[in-house]
Design a protein around this motif. Structure first.
Motif, short mmCIF file in Angstrom:
data_model
loop_
_atom_site.label_atom_id
_atom_site.label_comp_id
_atom_site.label_asym_id
_atom_site.label_seq_id
_atom_site.Cartn_x
_atom_site.Cartn_y
_atom_site.Cartn_z
N ALA A 1 57.94 36.82 46.86
CA ALA A 1 56.61 37.22 46.40
C ALA A 1 56.72 38.29 45.33
O ALA A 1 57.70 39.06 45.30
N ASP A 2 55.73 38.32 44.45
CA ASP A 2 55.57 39.44 43.54
C ASP A 2 55.28 40.69 44.37
O ASP A 2 54.80 40.59 45.51
N VAL A 3 55.55 41.85 43.82
CA VAL A 3 55.25 43.11 44.51
C VAL A 3 54.11 43.78 43.76
O VAL A 3 54.29 44.27 42.65
N LEU A 4 52.93 43.78 44.36
CA LEU A 4 51.72 44.22 43.69
C LEU A 4 51.35 45.66 44.04
O LEU A 4 51.50 46.07 45.19
N ASP A 5 50.86 46.39 43.07
CA ASP A 5 50.23 47.68 43.37
C ASP A 5 48.78 47.40 43.73
O ASP A 5 48.29 46.26 43.70
N TYR A 6 48.02 48.46 44.10
CA TYR A 6 46.64 48.26 44.53
C TYR A 6 45.79 47.58 43.45
O TYR A 6 44.98 46.70 43.75
N LYS A 7 45.98 47.98 42.21
CA LYS A 7 45.15 47.42 41.14
C LYS A 7 45.32 45.91 41.05
O LYS A 7 44.34 45.15 41.04
N ARG A 8 46.57 45.46 41.00
CA ARG A 8 46.82 44.03 40.87
C ARG A 8 46.45 43.27 42.15
O ARG A 8 45.98 42.13 42.08
N ALA A 9 46.66 43.91 43.31
CA ALA A 9 46.31 43.25 44.56
C ALA A 9 44.81 43.05 44.69
O ALA A 9 44.33 41.96 45.03
N VAL A 10 44.05 44.11 44.40
CA VAL A 10 42.59 44.04 44.54
C VAL A 10 41.97 43.07 43.54
O VAL A 10 40.96 42.42 43.83
N GLU A 11 42.58 42.94 42.37
CA GLU A 11 42.05 42.04 41.36
C GLU A 11 42.50 40.60 41.54
O GLU A 11 42.01 39.70 40.86
N HIS A 12 43.40 40.35 42.48
CA HIS A 12 43.92 39.00 42.68
C HIS A 12 42.86 38.12 43.37
O HIS A 12 42.13 38.59 44.24
N PRO A 13 42.77 36.85 43.00
CA PRO A 13 41.79 35.95 43.64
C PRO A 13 41.93 35.88 45.16
O PRO A 13 40.93 35.67 45.86
N ALA A 14 43.13 36.05 45.68
CA ALA A 14 43.32 36.00 47.13
C ALA A 14 42.55 37.11 47.83
O ALA A 14 41.97 36.92 48.91
N PHE A 15 42.54 38.29 47.21
CA PHE A 15 41.79 39.42 47.77
C PHE A 15 40.30 39.09 47.78
O PHE A 15 39.60 39.30 48.78
N GLY A 16 39.81 38.55 46.65
CA GLY A 16 38.40 38.19 46.58
C GLY A 16 38.03 37.09 47.56
O GLY A 16 36.94 37.12 48.15
N GLN A 17 38.92 36.15 47.76
CA GLN A 17 38.65 35.06 48.70
C GLN A 17 38.47 35.57 50.12
O GLN A 17 37.61 35.10 50.86
N LEU A 18 39.28 36.53 50.50
CA LEU A 18 39.19 37.10 51.85
C LEU A 18 37.94 37.95 52.02
O LEU A 18 37.42 38.07 53.12
N GLY A 19 37.46 38.57 50.93
CA GLY A 19 36.29 39.43 51.04
C GLY A 19 36.51 40.57 52.01
O GLY A 19 35.69 40.84 52.88
N ILE A 20 37.63 41.26 51.87
CA ILE A 20 38.01 42.28 52.84
C ILE A 20 37.26 43.60 52.65
O ILE A 20 37.30 44.49 53.50
N SER A 21 36.57 43.77 51.52
CA SER A 21 35.85 45.03 51.29
C SER A 21 34.35 44.84 51.50
O SER A 21 33.83 43.72 51.50
N GLN A 22 33.66 45.95 51.69
CA GLN A 22 32.21 45.94 51.87
C GLN A 22 31.64 47.24 51.37
O GLN A 22 32.35 48.22 51.18
N SER A 23 30.32 47.25 51.17
CA SER A 23 29.62 48.46 50.74
C SER A 23 28.96 49.12 51.95
O SER A 23 28.45 48.44 52.84
N VAL A 24 29.00 50.44 51.97
CA VAL A 24 28.30 51.23 52.99
C VAL A 24 27.30 52.11 52.28
O VAL A 24 27.66 52.87 51.36
N GLN A 25 26.05 52.04 52.68
CA GLN A 25 24.98 52.78 52.01
C GLN A 25 24.86 54.16 52.63
O GLN A 25 24.28 54.34 53.70
N VAL A 26 25.43 55.17 51.98
CA VAL A 26 25.43 56.53 52.51
C VAL A 26 24.03 57.15 52.39
O VAL A 26 23.57 57.85 53.29
N SER A 27 23.37 56.90 51.28
CA SER A 27 22.01 57.38 51.05
C SER A 27 21.33 56.42 50.09
O SER A 27 21.93 55.43 49.65
N ASP A 28 20.08 56.71 49.74
CA ASP A 28 19.34 55.80 48.85
C ASP A 28 20.04 55.62 47.51
O ASP A 28 19.95 54.56 46.90
#
Length: 387
Positions: free
Chosen positions: A315-342
């Motif tokens: 496998a390639d060895v990815l840093d956070y930037k390349r990992a987060v921008e990879h389609p596999a990351f987007g496919q998993l949808g591992i991140s979410q937004s939390v609404q701290v305030s309005d």
């Protein structure tokens, strides 16, 4: 969506990472988690920051592991507040705490006392090193536990000395074990209708995490792990080719595999080094070194185009930037937004668990200290003048 732990009431007397991370997992699975915190300042984790990042007065780390919870502020040395908390305990399913041994006993909230208030309570505790022994009162901090468990002698190269892991792995693993114990206790309670005590410690979790290599040590004449002298070697107990190799423009990870097949694919003659039998272990560093020099000759992409079609695990060895921008990351949808305030939201990770093909998402932010006192007092008919 109905979540599996809906209707479960959890009181969290925890701070920092291990206990609160277990509470987060329970909350994501549907439990109602109420943090019991000291008034005004709240739990100490509110001021424990990574990279000195704060959001509306609380650390980003606190927001990360305390989203989807409520907060009830109580001074446990104040009798009125303590009585109010005891009323909550009487109605709860689970309480968790990570105070040092003896603290809950002084307050009067030890297991026996709590069980007298609620005969069906799941009482779950986190300690650093257990309730007894020479380290029982020692601070249960992640780096200290890593250092005391042998973990620091597994990473890096042989000439580096001990190398700490770059994550709070003791806390994280202990939080997972606490969650597992609570879920098992809930199943037992469903059968017996009785209270269950769950106990975990950072040290035991960190030792358990090393079960493969500790078992090897205990059954191999107690020989210490032998880290490689070659930069990038991936495991003190595994043979060549396991490791990360520098290429002409980056790095390539290479897992276990047929050494002759790999050597032929990359054009590296190891016939004098790998002669079968135990030579992949005995000549590990020599083989790693030979492969290291060869991999520097081409770009990572070129090596992947050679190795992947041959079903060689790499496998390639990815840093956070390349990992987060990879389609596999987007496919998993591992991140979410939390609404701290309005006007403010943060991005964080979601629960990695899916239930009935659905992700466990929650935009509910970490609570302010005591944000839910009035609501909870009213809901549970608690008479407490100090809150």
């Amino acid at each position: 969506m109905s979540r599996p732990l809906e209707g479960l009431l959890v009181l969290e007397f925890c701070q920092f990472l291990a206990g609160p991370s277990a509470g987060l997992k329970l909350a994501d699975m549907g439990a109602r988690v109420i943090k019991i915190e000291r008034p005004l300042k709240g739990e100490a984790g509110r001021q424990l920051a990574i990279k000195n990042m704060f959001v509306e007065g609380d650390s980003l780390l606190f927001h990360t592991i305390n989203r989807n919870k409520e907060s009830y502020a109580a001074d446990l040395k104040n009798q009125d507040d303590l009585n109010a908390v005891k009323e909550l305990i009487a109605k709860a399913d689970v309480i968790t705490h990570n105070f040092r041994p003896g603290v809950m006993e002084k307050i009067g909230l030890d297991y026996a006392s709590v069980k007298a208030l609620n005969s069906r309570i799941i009482y779950a505790t986190v300690t650093g090193y257990g309730n007894a022994g020479p380290w029982a009162t020692k601070p249960g901090q992640d780096l200290l536990v890593q250092s005391l468990s042998g973990l620091a002698y597994l990473s890096g190269t042989a000439d580096q000395g001990p190398v700490p892991f770059g994550l709070s792995v003791s806390d994280i693993m202990c939080g997972n074990h606490l969650t597992q114990g609570i879920l098992a206790a809930l199943i037992k309670r469903a059968r017996t209708k009785q209270s269950v005590l769950v106990e975990v410690s950072l040290l035991e979790s960190t030792l358990d995490m090393q079960f493969e290599v500790l078992t090897t040590y205990l059954n191999d004449g107690k020989k210490l792990p032998q880290r490689s002298y070659v930069k990038g070697a991936g495991h003190a107990y595994l043979s060549a080719p396991y490791g990360i190799y520098e290429t002409a423009d980056g790095y390539l990870a290479l897992a276990m595999g047929d050494l002759n097949k790999i050597a032929a694919a990359i054009g590296c003659d190891i016939s004098s080094l790998f002669t079968g039998g135990n030579s992949s272990f005995d000549r590990r560093d020599d083989i790693l070194e030979a492969f290291s020099e060869t991999f520097k000759e081409k770009h990572t992409k070129d090596w992947l185009e050679i190795l992947v079609p041959l079903d060689i695990w790499c496998a390639d060895v990815l840093d956070y930037k390349r990992a987060v921008e990879h389609p596999a990351f987007g496919q998993l949808g591992i991140s979410q937004s939390v609404q701290v305030s309005d006007s403010l939201e943060i991005r964080t990770t979601r629960s990695p668990i899916r239930i009935d093909n659905r992700k466990l998402l929650s935009s509910k932010p970490a609570p302010k200290v005591g944000a839910h006192n009035s609501t909870l007092n009213q809901e549970f008919n608690i008479q407490n003048e100090t809150t």
